[in-house]
Scaffold this motif. Structure first.
Motif, mmCIF file in Angstrom:
data_model
loop_
_atom_site.group_PDB
_atom_site.id
_atom_site.type_symbol
_atom_site.label_atom_id
_atom_site.label_comp_id
_atom_site.label_asym_id
_atom_site.label_seq_id
_atom_site.Cartn_x
_atom_site.Cartn_y
_atom_site.Cartn_z
ATOM 1 N N TYR A 242 62.229 1.069 -3.180
ATOM 2 C CA TYR A 242 62.903 0.288 -4.226
ATOM 3 C C TYR A 242 64.431 0.295 -4.117
ATOM 4 O O TYR A 242 65.122 -0.267 -4.951
ATOM 5 N N MET A 243 64.969 0.941 -3.089
ATOM 6 C CA MET A 243 66.431 1.037 -2.991
ATOM 7 C C MET A 243 67.011 -0.223 -2.347
ATOM 8 O O MET A 243 66.431 -0.789 -1.417
ATOM 9 N N ARG A 244 68.169 -0.633 -2.842
ATOM 10 C CA ARG A 244 68.722 -1.920 -2.426
ATOM 11 C C ARG A 244 69.226 -1.883 -0.987
ATOM 12 O O ARG A 244 69.992 -1.003 -0.599
ATOM 13 N N GLN A 245 68.794 -2.870 -0.216
ATOM 14 C CA GLN A 245 69.174 -2.923 1.190
ATOM 15 C C GLN A 245 70.611 -3.427 1.327
ATOM 16 O O GLN A 245 70.985 -4.440 0.737
ATOM 17 N N ASN A 246 71.385 -2.685 2.105
ATOM 18 C CA ASN A 246 72.780 -3.080 2.336
ATOM 19 C C ASN A 246 72.854 -4.211 3.362
ATOM 20 O O ASN A 246 71.882 -4.483 4.079
ATOM 21 N N GLU A 247 74.044 -4.824 3.429
ATOM 22 C CA GLU A 247 74.240 -5.977 4.319
ATOM 23 C C GLU A 247 74.093 -5.605 5.797
ATOM 24 O O GLU A 247 73.756 -6.450 6.624
ATOM 25 N N ASP A 248 74.358 -4.330 6.118
ATOM 26 C CA ASP A 248 74.287 -3.929 7.531
ATOM 27 C C ASP A 248 72.865 -3.909 8.088
ATOM 28 O O ASP A 248 72.659 -3.757 9.296
ATOM 29 N N GLY A 249 71.868 -4.043 7.208
ATOM 30 C CA GLY A 249 70.485 -4.054 7.651
ATOM 31 C C GLY A 249 69.929 -2.688 8.030
ATOM 32 O O GLY A 249 68.757 -2.560 8.369
ATOM 33 N N LYS A 250 70.778 -1.656 7.979
ATOM 34 C CA LYS A 250 70.337 -0.328 8.395
ATOM 35 C C LYS A 250 70.269 0.668 7.239
ATOM 36 O O LYS A 250 69.507 1.619 7.281
ATOM 37 N N THR A 251 71.123 0.441 6.246
ATOM 38 C CA THR A 251 71.224 1.438 5.177
ATOM 39 C C THR A 251 70.841 0.846 3.829
ATOM 40 O O THR A 251 70.734 -0.371 3.667
ATOM 41 N N VAL A 252 70.612 1.754 2.871
ATOM 42 C CA VAL A 252 70.330 1.335 1.498
ATOM 43 C C VAL A 252 71.340 1.973 0.546
ATOM 44 O O VAL A 252 71.967 2.987 0.874
ATOM 45 N N ALA A 253 71.482 1.355 -0.647
ATOM 46 C CA ALA A 253 72.481 1.810 -1.622
ATOM 47 C C ALA A 253 71.957 3.008 -2.398
ATOM 48 O O ALA A 253 71.712 2.950 -3.605
ATOM 49 N N ALA A 254 71.752 4.114 -1.677
ATOM 50 C CA ALA A 254 71.238 5.349 -2.284
ATOM 51 C C ALA A 254 72.368 6.331 -2.484
ATOM 52 O O ALA A 254 73.410 6.234 -1.839
ATOM 53 N N MET A 255 72.167 7.263 -3.387
ATOM 54 C CA MET A 255 73.147 8.348 -3.520
ATOM 55 C C MET A 255 72.439 9.641 -3.881
ATOM 56 O O MET A 255 71.492 9.666 -4.647
ATOM 57 N N ASP A 256 72.891 10.729 -3.297
ATOM 58 C CA ASP A 256 72.440 12.067 -3.677
ATOM 59 C C ASP A 256 73.677 12.846 -4.105
ATOM 60 O O ASP A 256 74.715 12.730 -3.459
ATOM 61 N N ILE A 257 73.549 13.600 -5.177
ATOM 62 C CA ILE A 257 74.640 14.502 -5.536
ATOM 63 C C ILE A 257 74.225 15.919 -5.174
ATOM 64 O O ILE A 257 73.184 16.411 -5.619
ATOM 65 N N LEU A 258 75.037 16.538 -4.349
ATOM 66 C CA LEU A 258 74.743 17.887 -3.873
ATOM 67 C C LEU A 258 75.675 18.867 -4.572
ATOM 68 O O LEU A 258 76.886 18.658 -4.604
ATOM 69 N N ALA A 259 75.094 19.934 -5.127
ATOM 70 C CA ALA A 259 75.892 20.918 -5.854
ATOM 71 C C ALA A 259 75.873 22.248 -5.107
ATOM 72 O O ALA A 259 74.862 22.606 -4.525
ATOM 73 N N PRO A 260 77.011 22.975 -5.156
ATOM 74 C CA PRO A 260 77.069 24.270 -4.476
ATOM 75 C C PRO A 260 75.991 25.220 -5.005
ATOM 76 O O PRO A 260 75.824 25.345 -6.210
ATOM 77 N N GLY A 261 75.277 25.851 -4.121
ATOM 78 C CA GLY A 261 74.293 26.849 -4.520
ATOM 79 C C GLY A 261 72.946 26.290 -4.922
ATOM 80 O O GLY A 261 71.970 27.032 -4.991
ATOM 81 N N ILE A 262 72.875 25.003 -5.205
ATOM 82 C CA ILE A 262 71.621 24.416 -5.697
ATOM 83 C C ILE A 262 71.079 23.400 -4.706
ATOM 84 O O ILE A 262 69.877 23.277 -4.529
ATOM 85 N N GLY A 263 71.963 22.664 -4.062
ATOM 86 C CA GLY A 263 71.525 21.554 -3.222
ATOM 87 C C GLY A 263 71.440 20.287 -4.050
ATOM 88 O O GLY A 263 72.228 20.091 -4.980
ATOM 89 N N GLU A 264 70.442 19.475 -3.747
ATOM 90 C CA GLU A 264 70.342 18.185 -4.422
ATOM 91 C C GLU A 264 70.042 18.359 -5.903
ATOM 92 O O GLU A 264 69.018 18.890 -6.295
ATOM 93 N N ILE A 265 70.961 17.885 -6.735
ATOM 94 C CA ILE A 265 70.762 18.003 -8.177
ATOM 95 C C ILE A 265 70.452 16.630 -8.772
ATOM 96 O O ILE A 265 69.794 16.513 -9.802
ATOM 97 N N ILE A 266 70.916 15.588 -8.106
ATOM 98 C CA ILE A 266 70.671 14.216 -8.556
ATOM 99 C C ILE A 266 70.332 13.362 -7.343
ATOM 100 O O ILE A 266 70.932 13.504 -6.278
ATOM 101 N N GLY A 267 69.323 12.500 -7.514
ATOM 102 C CA GLY A 267 69.032 11.501 -6.499
ATOM 103 C C GLY A 267 68.921 10.151 -7.187
ATOM 104 O O GLY A 267 68.246 10.032 -8.207
#
Length: 475
Positions: A376-401
């Motif tokens: 369901y992630m939006r495809q970027n114009e480059d055809g290779k990537t999607v408009a995703a984001m992960d927030i990584l926090a010290p000591g925890i790793g991925e806290i938001i996707g």
RNA sequence: UCUUCCUUAGCUCAGUUGGUUAGAGCACCUGACUGUUAAUCAGGGGGUCUCUGGUUCAAGUCCAGAAGGGAGAGCCA
């Protein structure tokens, strides 16, 4: 009238007659009761005159006994506290057999306390953790409500198995010893409660998207279930997730919202319970002292949280992040166990390097390769990537996707076919793209990971009252 | 699920190259003391050494398997 200990310890009123109820933490010198009622991590000192007190009552003032005390609140005659309660009467509300009660006024291991999770609320550490957890729950609602988000209860039972977010727990009323069969020999779910197979939800996102297409700004905050056989300090089978979804937002708006929200709720919790933060800060410092120097965390808890509030999160694209890893001394010295190249799903060691060694603050990584991200992630114009984001926090790793969602029907259908997601079954999701679609974005915040971050607790099982993990459903 | 470490009193842990009756601190009980801050002092009780099997004259200690737990990894939030 009963008054709470947090109120009394403010020390604003003295020389008043009051009643206090709570649980005995320690009884020192046959004279001094440290009484706690959970309103604060500090105890009220109750002073009893053991010469005047009935001896049978004195004997029943044991660790964790529940008592009611009436008397006069005065300025403390000793050091270590500002006020104390001189007891006229002590009533035992609930006895606690000192020989059998497992908690002592001393340090216990977190592993031991986990085995007695029904009693660990009565410790300083868990008192502080759960007061902060409460502040974070309320802070999250406050943040969204102040911005006119609508809270949506997404369903807990879901018939869709297409979300692809992980293994699911099945929900059924069928007799497991006598399963009805179809002619092909499969289990006949048409005879099940819902007339089809159903599961516990692994995400409320898809439903939140539907609501966002009417209310613009919505969020869910509910329980989530994953039947993964994950045995780590950051996974639970039952956890709580916050999933905001906003119409007309793009990926940058989404990242801004996530950063604002994290800062808001952390500040709120710190302001609401400074004493608990202080306590956990000291607890963590003590724990760090036990470790060898090279394994110690760079920041204390308060330092870390303040640093987080005062600085902007670092924002990099996935492509930039890979470049940083390739240029890193760690990579050149072959310190990474896993390979690094464009297209990999970054491993824990890579994320930790970026967050803990390179940037030393939370990092928002965006625009991942489409092949490692959801349909369901939006495809970027480059055809290779999607408009995703992960927030990584010290000591925890991925806290938001999170991500900007694919709002273009043709692109979404095409991606679903490529990834073998049944489009017919998901007609209701695709309908939003058919009828008045618009760009929109949202994210998922693992609530317990946030609580870990704010409390400094290393194991996720210690920030939820009764953790559910593989082979453990006690209490 | 994989790798690795651990399991001895209620808790935290010690236990030597395999060798009498398995120890300490805290907790608990008894007594003393009485403005303590995990109070202190003296005395006392408390053990299926996780379980199963094996090696041995002899196993807490050595070997094998199982169970439970920790840490790291995978999957993810």
């Amino acid at each position: 009238m009963r008054i709470e200990i947090a109120e009394l310890l403010k020390g604003e009123k003295t020389d008043i007659e009051i009643t206090v109820m709570g649980w005995v933490r320690t009884f020192r010198n046959n004279q001094f009761i440290a009484l706690n009622d959970g309103s604060t991590n500090h105890n009220l000192q109750v002073v009893v005159d053991f010469n005047a007190m009935d001896e049978t009552i004195l004997k029943r003032i044991t660790t964790s006994a529940c008592i009611s005390v009436s008397g006069k609140l005065i300025k403390s005659q000793g050091k270590g506290q500002t006020v104390e309660l001189v007891a006229d009467t002590v009533e035992i509300l609930g006895d606690s057999d000192a020989e059998k009660y497992p908690l002592q006024p001393k340090k216990h291991s977190l592993e031991f306390l986990r085995e007695i999770a029904h009693l660990r609320f009565r410790t300083n550490t868990f008192g502080s953790v759960f007061r902060l957890r409460n502040a974070l729950i309320f802070g999250i609602h406050k943040f969204f409500q102040e911005q006119n988000f609508l809270n949506i209860h997404s369903p807990i039972i879901s018939a869709s198995d297409a979300e692809g977010a992980g293994e699911m727990f099945r929900v059924t009323t069928l007799d497991l010893n006598k399963l009805p069969k179809t002619e092909q020999g499969d289990t006949d779910f048409s005879q099940d409660f819902f007339g089809r197979s159903s599961n516990l939800t692994v995400s409320g996102q898809l439903e939140a998207e539907l609501a966002a297409m009417a209310f613009t700004k919505v969020y869910t905050f509910g329980p989530t279930f994953r039947a993964e056989n994950s045995n780590t300090a950051r996974h639970l089978a039952e956890f709580w997730m916050i999933e905001p979804e906003v119409a007309f937002n793009d990926l940058k708006d989404n990242a801004d919202l996530a950063e604002d929200m994290l800062k808001y709720v952390i500040r709120y919790a710190m302001e609401k319970h400074p004493d608990d933060i202080d306590f956990l800060d000291a607890r963590l410092a003590e724990e760090e002292k036990q470790k060898p120097t090279n394994e110690r965390a760079e920041f204390g808890l308060k330092e870390k949280l303040n640093f987080m509030l005062e600085n902007n999160f670092e924002r990099v694209t996935y492509t930039e992040a890979i470049e940083i890893l390739l240029q890193s001394p760690a990579y050149k010295k072959k310190k990474f166990q896993y390979e690094v190249n464009w297209g990999i799903d970054m491993q824990s060691e890579h994320e930790r390097y970026l967050v803990e060694k390179h940037f030393k603050k939370p990092v928002i990584v965006t625009d991942y390769p489409k092949d490692i991200k959801a349909f369901y992630m939006r495809q970027n114009e480059d055809g290779k990537t999607v408009a995703a984001m992960d927030i990584l926090a010290p000591g925890i790793g991925e806290i938001i996707g999170g991500s900007q969602r694919e709002e273009r029907l043709d692109k979404l259908e095409q991606r679903m076919q490529e990834m073998h997601i049944p489009t017919e079954e998901m007609y209701w999701y695709l309908d939003t793209r058919r009828f008045g679609t618009c760009k929109h974005a949202g994210f998922g915040l693992g609530f317990e990971r946030l609580v870990q971050f704010v409390t400094g607790m290393g194991n996720i099982r210690d920030v939820i009252p009764f953790p559910r993990t593989p082979k453990n459903c006690e209490f």
